[in-house]
Design a protein around this motif. Structure first.
Motif, PDB file in Angstrom:
ATOM      1  N   ASP A 128       6.236  36.794  47.875  1.00 24.17           N
ATOM      2  CA  ASP A 128       7.173  37.560  47.071  1.00 24.17           C
ATOM      3  C   ASP A 128       6.431  38.797  46.568  1.00 24.17           C
ATOM      4  O   ASP A 128       5.377  38.682  45.936  1.00 24.17           O
ATOM      5  N   GLU A 129       6.979  39.989  46.857  1.00 22.58           N
ATOM      6  CA  GLU A 129       6.299  41.228  46.484  1.00 22.58           C
ATOM      7  C   GLU A 129       6.190  41.411  44.975  1.00 22.58           C
ATOM      8  O   GLU A 129       5.223  41.977  44.485  1.00 22.58           O
ATOM      9  N   GLN A 130       7.172  40.940  44.211  1.00 22.69           N
ATOM     10  CA  GLN A 130       7.163  41.134  42.766  1.00 22.69           C
ATOM     11  C   GLN A 130       6.224  40.157  42.065  1.00 22.69           C
ATOM     12  O   GLN A 130       5.425  40.552  41.225  1.00 22.69           O
ATOM     13  N   SER A 131       6.317  38.865  42.408  1.00 25.30           N
ATOM     14  CA  SER A 131       5.520  37.862  41.702  1.00 25.30           C
ATOM     15  C   SER A 131       4.209  37.538  42.414  1.00 25.30           C
ATOM     16  O   SER A 131       3.305  36.971  41.800  1.00 25.30           O
ATOM     17  N   GLY A 132       4.104  37.850  43.697  1.00 27.88           N
ATOM     18  CA  GLY A 132       2.909  37.523  44.460  1.00 27.88           C
ATOM     19  C   GLY A 132       2.826  36.057  44.863  1.00 27.88           C
ATOM     20  O   GLY A 132       1.840  35.618  45.447  1.00 27.88           O
ATOM     21  N   GLN A 133       3.868  35.281  44.546  1.00 31.69           N
ATOM     22  CA  GLN A 133       3.880  33.857  44.866  1.00 31.69           C
ATOM     23  C   GLN A 133       4.330  33.620  46.300  1.00 31.69           C
ATOM     24  O   GLN A 133       5.098  34.388  46.857  1.00 31.69           O
ATOM     25  N   ASP A 134       3.842  32.505  46.863  1.00 27.06           N
ATOM     26  CA  ASP A 134       4.275  32.101  48.190  1.00 27.06           C
ATOM     27  C   ASP A 134       5.710  31.585  48.111  1.00 27.06           C
ATOM     28  O   ASP A 134       6.063  30.830  47.215  1.00 27.06           O
ATOM     29  N   LYS A 135       6.536  32.013  49.055  1.00 30.71           N
ATOM     30  CA  LYS A 135       7.920  31.570  49.164  1.00 30.71           C
ATOM     31  C   LYS A 135       8.117  30.994  50.556  1.00 30.71           C
ATOM     32  O   LYS A 135       7.390  31.323  51.488  1.00 30.71           O
ATOM     33  N   TYR A 136       9.130  30.153  50.684  1.00 33.79           N
ATOM     34  CA  TYR A 136       9.422  29.510  51.970  1.00 33.79           C
ATOM     35  C   TYR A 136      10.896  29.668  52.293  1.00 33.79           C
ATOM     36  O   TYR A 136      11.749  29.573  51.412  1.00 33.79           O
ATOM     37  N   SER A 137      11.200  29.903  53.568  1.00 29.38           N
ATOM     38  CA  SER A 137      12.569  29.970  54.059  1.00 29.38           C
ATOM     39  C   SER A 137      12.692  29.062  55.266  1.00 29.38           C
ATOM     40  O   SER A 137      11.856  29.117  56.167  1.00 29.38           O
ATOM     41  N   THR A 138      13.735  28.256  55.288  1.00 25.10           N
ATOM     42  CA  THR A 138      14.019  27.427  56.457  1.00 25.10           C
ATOM     43  C   THR A 138      15.175  28.066  57.194  1.00 25.10           C
ATOM     44  O   THR A 138      16.213  28.365  56.600  1.00 25.10           O
ATOM     45  N   GLU A 139      14.972  28.310  58.501  1.00 21.70           N
ATOM     46  CA  GLU A 139      15.942  29.043  59.304  1.00 21.70           C
ATOM     47  C   GLU A 139      16.174  28.333  60.632  1.00 21.70           C
ATOM     48  O   GLU A 139      15.329  27.581  61.099  1.00 21.70           O
ATOM     49  N   ILE A 140      17.321  28.609  61.239  1.00 24.46           N
ATOM     50  CA  ILE A 140      17.588  28.173  62.604  1.00 24.46           C
ATOM     51  C   ILE A 140      17.296  29.385  63.480  1.00 24.46           C
ATOM     52  O   ILE A 140      17.902  30.448  63.313  1.00 24.46           O
ATOM     53  N   VAL A 141      16.331  29.234  64.377  1.00 21.41           N
ATOM     54  CA  VAL A 141      15.887  30.335  65.224  1.00 21.41           C
ATOM     55  C   VAL A 141      16.518  30.202  66.603  1.00 21.41           C
ATOM     56  O   VAL A 141      16.463  29.138  67.218  1.00 21.41           O
ATOM     57  N   ILE A 142      17.106  31.303  67.067  1.00 23.49           N
ATOM     58  CA  ILE A 142      17.663  31.376  68.416  1.00 23.49           C
ATOM     59  C   ILE A 142      16.753  32.303  69.204  1.00 23.49           C
ATOM     60  O   ILE A 142      16.755  33.527  69.001  1.00 23.49           O
TER      61      ILE A 142
END
Length: 149
Positions: free
Chosen positions: A91-105
Motif C-alpha cells: 500500500d503506497e500510503q501506509s507501506g503495509q503489505d496487502k493481498y488480493s485474490t483474483e481469478i486469472v485468465i
C-alpha cells in the motif's frame, strides 16, 4: 505436486465496465468485477434472501483483452474459467503489505464466454479465440449496486 488442481468456474454479471490498463512491458491487461448471487427463501419467515459475492477477474491474454474492451460493459453476463491467484503488493500510503485474490485468465485452459444479450455461443478462449459480433445492447441494469472494492 501431482494430483492438484487450481480451476475456477463462474457465471455472473459485471458490476462495472472493464478496466483496461497498460503494463510496464507495454501489454494490456483487463480487470473485471464479477458478481455471483444466490437466493433462497428463509424457512422461518418465508422472506426471500439473496447473497452476492464479488470476484476480481484479471485477463492477461492480448486477444481477450481487446474483445473485453470492445464488447463487455457493466451488467453483461459472462462465464469464466481461470485459476485462483493471490497477489501481494505494498500500500503506497501506509507501506503495509496487502493481498488480493483474483481469478486469472491466462494461457491454456482458461476462457471467457459472453452469455445472454443476443450473443448465443460467443465464446472466447485462449485455445481458439473467437467472438460473436452480435449487439450487446441488451444489458441488464440489475447490477447498479456499488462495488465493495
Amino acid at each position: 505436486m501431482a494430483g492438484s488442481l487450481n480451476k475456477v468456474l463462474l457465471i455472473g454479471r459485471l458490476g462495472a465496465d472493464p478496466e483496461i490498463k497498460q503494463m510496464v512491458n507495454g501489454k494490456s491487461v483487463a480487470r473485471l468485477s464479477l458478481a455471483t448471487s444466490q437466493s433462497w427463501k428463509d424457512k422461518n419467515t418465508g422472506e426471500k434472501k439473496e447473497k452476492t459475492e464479488w470476484h476480481r477477474i484479471v485477463v492477461f491474454n492480448e486477444g481477450l483483452v481487446s474483445v473485453v474492451q470492445q464488447y463487455l460493459k457493466k451488467g453483461a453476463q459472462i462465464y469464466v474459467e481461470g485459476q485462483l491467484t493471490t497477489r501481494k503488493w505494498k500500500d503506497e500510503q501506509s507501506g503495509q503489505d496487502k493481498y488480493s485474490t483474483e481469478i486469472v485468465i491466462q494461457g491454456y485452459n482458461s476462457s471467457l464466454t459472453m452469455l445472454g444479450g443476443g450473443n448465443p455461443g460467443g465464446s472466447i478462449s485462449n485455445d481458439n479465440t473467437q467472438s460473436n459480433n452480435d449487439d450487446m445492447s441488451q444489458i441488464s441494469n440489475d447490477m447498479d449496486d456499488e462495488i465493495p472494492f
